[in-house]
Write a protein that holds these residues in place. Structure first.
Motif, PDB file in Angstrom:
ATOM      1  N   LYS A  96      12.139   4.487  -6.850  1.00 26.62           N
ATOM      2  CA  LYS A  96      11.380   4.980  -5.691  1.00 26.62           C
ATOM      3  C   LYS A  96       9.643   4.607  -5.997  1.00 26.62           C
ATOM      4  O   LYS A  96       9.116   4.663  -5.187  1.00 26.62           O
ATOM      5  N   GLU A  97       9.595   5.284  -7.384  1.00 26.83           N
ATOM      6  CA  GLU A  97       7.950   4.293  -8.117  1.00 26.83           C
ATOM      7  C   GLU A  97       7.426   3.444  -8.426  1.00 26.83           C
ATOM      8  O   GLU A  97       5.855   3.247  -8.082  1.00 26.83           O
ATOM      9  N   LYS A  98       8.212   2.620  -8.553  1.00 25.27           N
ATOM     10  CA  LYS A  98       7.944   1.202  -8.958  1.00 25.27           C
ATOM     11  C   LYS A  98       7.368   0.402  -7.624  1.00 25.27           C
ATOM     12  O   LYS A  98       5.680  -0.151  -8.223  1.00 25.27           O
ATOM     13  N   PRO A  99       7.028   0.344  -6.571  1.00 25.08           N
ATOM     14  CA  PRO A  99       6.542   0.142  -5.413  1.00 25.08           C
ATOM     15  C   PRO A  99       5.691   0.128  -5.302  1.00 25.08           C
ATOM     16  O   PRO A  99       4.361  -0.444  -4.929  1.00 25.08           O
ATOM     17  N   GLN A 100       5.229   1.599  -5.305  1.00 24.80           N
ATOM     18  CA  GLN A 100       3.673   2.261  -5.598  1.00 24.80           C
ATOM     19  C   GLN A 100       2.817   1.680  -6.055  1.00 24.80           C
ATOM     20  O   GLN A 100       1.497   1.358  -6.419  1.00 24.80           O
ATOM     21  N   ILE A 101       3.154   1.973  -8.039  1.00 24.98           N
ATOM     22  CA  ILE A 101       2.687   1.480  -9.051  1.00 24.98           C
ATOM     23  C   ILE A 101       2.244   0.141  -9.029  1.00 24.98           C
ATOM     24  O   ILE A 101       1.243  -0.255  -9.674  1.00 24.98           O
ATOM     25  N   ALA A 102       3.399  -0.867  -9.028  1.00 24.47           N
ATOM     26  CA  ALA A 102       3.103  -2.395  -7.889  1.00 24.47           C
ATOM     27  C   ALA A 102       2.107  -2.148  -7.467  1.00 24.47           C
ATOM     28  O   ALA A 102       1.169  -3.307  -7.720  1.00 24.47           O
ATOM     29  N   ASN A 103       2.020  -1.518  -6.267  1.00 24.88           N
ATOM     30  CA  ASN A 103       0.978  -1.480  -5.019  1.00 24.88           C
ATOM     31  C   ASN A 103      -0.605  -1.139  -6.026  1.00 24.88           C
ATOM     32  O   ASN A 103      -1.665  -1.747  -5.518  1.00 24.88           O
ATOM     33  N   LEU A 104      -0.430   0.163  -6.720  1.00 22.01           N
ATOM     34  CA  LEU A 104      -1.535   0.551  -7.870  1.00 22.01           C
ATOM     35  C   LEU A 104      -1.711  -0.741  -8.990  1.00 22.01           C
ATOM     36  O   LEU A 104      -3.598  -1.131  -8.363  1.00 22.01           O
ATOM     37  N   PHE A 105      -1.313  -1.582  -9.334  1.00 24.71           N
ATOM     38  CA  PHE A 105      -1.529  -2.879 -10.137  1.00 24.71           C
ATOM     39  C   PHE A 105      -2.456  -4.271  -9.648  1.00 24.71           C
ATOM     40  O   PHE A 105      -3.068  -4.483  -9.829  1.00 24.71           O
ATOM     41  N   GLN A 106      -2.104  -3.881  -8.118  1.00 23.62           N
ATOM     42  CA  GLN A 106      -1.931  -5.146  -7.620  1.00 23.62           C
ATOM     43  C   GLN A 106      -3.686  -4.583  -6.966  1.00 23.62           C
ATOM     44  O   GLN A 106      -3.939  -5.984  -7.189  1.00 23.62           O
ATOM     45  N   HIS A 107      -4.140  -3.876  -6.831  1.00 23.07           N
ATOM     46  CA  HIS A 107      -5.036  -3.551  -6.066  1.00 23.07           C
ATOM     47  C   HIS A 107      -6.268  -3.280  -7.124  1.00 23.07           C
ATOM     48  O   HIS A 107      -7.327  -3.867  -6.936  1.00 23.07           O
ATOM     49  N   VAL A 108      -5.867  -2.540  -8.621  1.00 24.98           N
ATOM     50  CA  VAL A 108      -6.859  -3.268  -9.699  1.00 24.98           C
ATOM     51  C   VAL A 108      -6.735  -4.100 -10.239  1.00 24.98           C
ATOM     52  O   VAL A 108      -7.643  -4.935 -10.217  1.00 24.98           O
TER      53      VAL A 108
END
Length: 319
Positions: A96-108
């Motif tokens: 459940k957390e992976k998509p949100q973490i991926a989105n964070l990494f993409q923005h960074v």
């Protein structure tokens, strides 16, 4: 005249939305990896015989000055076991957390093209709340025992202003904050204005990395505290001005208005109604005003000194 003014607002809003949508489209195309390494599971499931294999795999987590017997005993420590077992319930996996973490990494990565996704190492740190997430370039250490849910009984001795953020919904915010420190350039000035604008820059980085997260969550407040800050922004700014705090170098101002605390310290009756870190909130609004009124990039913001930001922000508290 009123119609013309309304038309300008509509056109500006449309242009802003179009720009945001274009940014999100570009962000979504960036390739990143989310690698979760469950050190906590490997360590607490180890036996005295298999411990040395874990130690060899993670030598940086076992300081040489600490005897192996200490690490082996920790595996079966009752408190450590409780924290580990609770963490297993809340984080059986990270699907459940992976998509949100991926989105964070993409923005960074969008704002810092040289960024490489760090491997996430999950830990149990015996409730070390001051080091919930640590970013070390290629690694991101996460203390799972600090994200078990604010009502978990393991937090019963913590004050509410701290435990309210011990929830997995806050995990990605803490990750963003840890990563943002790598790109933030601190001011050498001790003036209060410079301090809160520095904090505002940090918060604007979080804005950029997590555009879908609400302001209360970014600040680590509940909605009541956010509402207080919004309703009293004018009075807070007036207090800073009238008491000549902006250019003061009094170190106590950090504790009163910037440090994490149950409430801010105006030394007035309203103190207990106020949220802690109100200075951070004001600094954030100054930086937001600067970015709204000037055509600059995030990188340019980070290089701009506090005096220029304040002068060009045309900051006016919302009434």
């Amino acid at each position: 005249m009123n119609r013309y003014f309304i038309l300008l607002i509509i056109l500006f809003s449309f242009a802003s939305c179009k720009k945001e949508n274009k940014t999100e489209e570009l962000v979504s195309k960036l390739k990143v990896k989310v690698l979760i390494d469950r050190f906590d599971t490997k360590y607490y499931n180890a036996t005295p015989e298999t411990f040395f294999k874990v130690k060899q795999e993670y030598p940086y987590l076992f300081p040489s000055q600490t005897p192996d017997s200490v690490w082996i005993n920790k595996i079966n420590d009752s408190i450590e076991r409780t924290l580990f077992e609770e963490a297993q319930k809340v984080f059986p996996n990270f699907e459940k957390e992976k998509p949100q973490i991926a989105n964070l990494f993409q923005h960074v990565k969008y704002y810092h093209p040289s960024f490489k996704s760090p491997k996430i190492i999950t830990l149990i740190t015996n409730l070390d709340y001051q080091n919930r997430v640590i970013y070390a370039d290629s690694l991101l250490f996460v203390s799972l025992d600090l994200y078990l849910g604010k009502n978990n009984t393991v937090y019963q001795d913590f004050p509410e202003y701290l435990s309210q953020n011990f929830d997995k919904s806050q995990l990605v915010v803490d990750m963003a904050k840890a990563i943002s420190e790598h790109y933030f350039i601190p001011s050498r000035s001790r003036q209060f204005l410079h301090t809160i604008i520095d904090e505002g820059k940090k918060m604007y980085l979080i804005d950029s990395y997590l555009p879908a997260i609400n302001d209360a969550q970014k600040m680590g407040w509940n909605n009541t505290k956010l509402a207080w800050a919004q309703a009293n922004e004018v009075e807070v700014w007036k207090y800073f001005i009238e008491n000549k705090l902006l250019y003061s170098t009094n170190a106590k101002l950090y504790t009163r208005f910037v440090a994490n605390a149950p409430f801010s310290k105006f030394y007035m009756d309203l103190d207990k109604e106020s949220p802690g870190k109100i200075g951070v909130w004001v600094g954030w609004q100054i930086v937001r005003a600067y970015m709204k009124n000037n055509h600059v990039t995030l990188q340019q913001l980070l290089q701009t000194n506090a005096d220029d930001i304040f002068l060009k922000s045309k900051y006016k508290p919302r009434k």
